[in-house]
Design an enzyme around this catalytic site. Structure first.
Site, mmCIF file in Angstrom:
data_model
loop_
_atom_site.group_PDB
_atom_site.id
_atom_site.type_symbol
_atom_site.label_atom_id
_atom_site.label_comp_id
_atom_site.label_asym_id
_atom_site.label_seq_id
_atom_site.Cartn_x
_atom_site.Cartn_y
_atom_site.Cartn_z
ATOM 1 N N THR A 59 0.255 -1.040 -0.103
ATOM 2 C CA THR A 59 -0.186 -0.179 0.263
ATOM 3 C C THR A 59 0.807 1.065 0.438
ATOM 4 O OG1 THR A 59 -1.526 -0.584 1.185
ATOM 5 C CG2 THR A 59 -1.805 1.237 1.161
ATOM 6 N N THR A 67 -0.341 1.817 7.370
ATOM 7 C CA THR A 67 -0.472 0.747 6.673
ATOM 8 C C THR A 67 -0.592 -0.495 6.707
ATOM 9 O OG1 THR A 67 1.197 -0.711 4.505
ATOM 10 C CG2 THR A 67 2.256 1.160 5.781
ATOM 11 N N GLY A 68 -0.557 -1.810 6.525
ATOM 12 C CA GLY A 68 -0.493 -2.496 7.082
ATOM 13 C C GLY A 68 -2.224 -3.313 7.330
ATOM 14 N N GLY A 128 -5.256 -4.231 7.084
ATOM 15 C CA GLY A 128 -6.604 -2.989 7.374
ATOM 16 C C GLY A 128 -7.540 -3.943 8.370
HETATM 17 N N1 ASP Z 1 -3.777 -1.109 4.495
HETATM 18 C C1 ASP Z 1 -4.025 -1.831 3.372
HETATM 19 C C2 ASP Z 1 -5.791 -3.133 3.272
HETATM 20 O O1 ASP Z 1 -5.715 -3.242 4.703
HETATM 21 C C3 ASP Z 1 -3.223 -3.375 2.816
HETATM 22 C C4 ASP Z 1 -1.829 -2.381 2.929
HETATM 23 O O2 ASP Z 1 -1.714 -1.547 4.131
HETATM 24 O O3 ASP Z 1 -0.449 -2.834 2.814
HETATM 25 O O4 ASP Z 1 -6.482 -2.879 2.653
#
Ligand code: ASP
Length: 322
Positions: A189, A239-240, A242
């Site tokens: 992301t 990010t992470g 979600g």
């Molecule tokens: N946060 C994003 C989601 O869950 C994924 C990511 O941050 O890579 O859609």
């Protein structure tokens, strides 16, 4: 009990742009591509900040550049859902006005953050978030070209999709991989936070979501207060995983800690630690992620994943690392 937590303060006064390209276990084979993607954006930051003027435009255009780069899970190069389609979410917020715009589950726009930016412009009392076909119709009405979904699919993600499909048990069709929790998983992301030379703050985030997500799944990225937030005190992009980020309202949690007197780095660390402590992921560990933060005087990044792609530019100096 997970202990990994890396962070640093970002030095610099005046105009500053910080970007991330996702927090997860980025494989060695993808490092170079990530560095190149970050570099292409932070090296053009001085012109981004000068040309666009306002923080909200800088945040939007930095994310639009990351969406255009194949390395990241946003725009072209996004991870695919269970139907093999790219389904994109994005949000942007102007700390000066508190206006935000967001789109989710779009399948036919190449730069969803720019659609979100147009929604932000709609102003007081108007719609701020649109999903799916509604978002696409709005984009078209705003003169933005719609693209076939195949134009967003890159060969790397097509191949990943086929590998994941072959591994998913047919009786668990709703399986969605957590970022970083599968050897085939990933995140990537993208996001940005900006302090413009006048001291205004803004944040933007854009994603293709989790790999092999069920169609229609929306995570934290387009949710203000979760995947992004900006006001006069702080701008945050997260990010992470979600679902976990939304559960704790990560971006707002960082904001409350900054308003309570914590420095940017401490606020980011404590908010991520709280998410780890409060939300258990299916692998039995605490939920992981990362964020970038800018305040009127301070900036930082922090992450609890093995790696996070990040870069920043201030005073004409650009840095990027994974
Ligand atoms: N946060 C994003 C989601 O869950 C994924 C990511 O941050 O890579 O859609």
């Amino acid at each position: 009990m997970p202990t990994r937590l890396r962070s640093d303060r970002i030095e610099g006064t005046g105009g500053l742009l910080v970007v991330h390209g996702g927090a997860w276990d980025i494989p060695d084979s993808a490092l170079e591509e990530h560095r190149a993607g970050l570099r292409s954006v932070v090296e053009s930051t001085p012109s981004i900040l000068q040309e666009v003027g306002q923080a909200v435009d800088g945040a939007t255009e930095a994310v639009a550049a990351l969406e255009a780069h194949e390395a990241f899970n946003a725009g072209y190069g996004a991870m695919l859902n269970q139907d093999g389609e790219a389904e994109l979410d994005a949000g942007v917020m102007d700390g000066d006005s508190l206006e935000f715009g967001a789109v989710a589950a779009t399948r036919h726009v190449a730069r969803p953050v720019r659609v979100a930016r147009r929604l932000l412009d709609e102003g007081e009392g108007r719609v701020r978030m649109l999903v799916g076909e509604g978002a696409e119709r709005f984009a078209e009405a705003e003169g933005m070209a719609l693209v076939p979904n195949e134009a967003l699919v890159c060969p790397r993600e097509q191949a990943r999709h086929e590998r994941v499909r072959a591994q998913v048990e047919p009786d668990h069709p709703s399986t969605s991989f957590l970022p970083g929790a599968s050897p085939l998983g990933g995140a990537d992301t993208v996001g940005s936070v900006v302090r413009d030379p006048a001291g205004r703050l803004a944040a933007a985030t854009s994603t293709g979501g989790t790999p092999f997500k069920p169609p229609g799944r929306v995570g934290d990225s387009p949710l203000p207060g979760a995947g992004f937030y900006a006001d006069e005190h702080v701008a945050v992009s997260a990010t992470g995983w979600g679902e976990a980020i939304a559960m704790v309202g990560l971006a707002r949690d960082v904001r409350e800690r900054v308003v309570g007197g914590a420095p940017a780095e401490g606020a980011a660390r404590r908010a991520l630690r709280r998410m780890q402590d409060r939300v258990e992921s299916p692998d039995g560990e605490g939920a992981t992620g990362g964020c970038i933060v800018v305040t009127p005087e301070d900036a930082a990044y922090a992450f609890t994943t093995p790696r996070m792609a990040r870069g920043w530019c201030t005073g004409g100096e650009a840095h990027w690392t994974v």
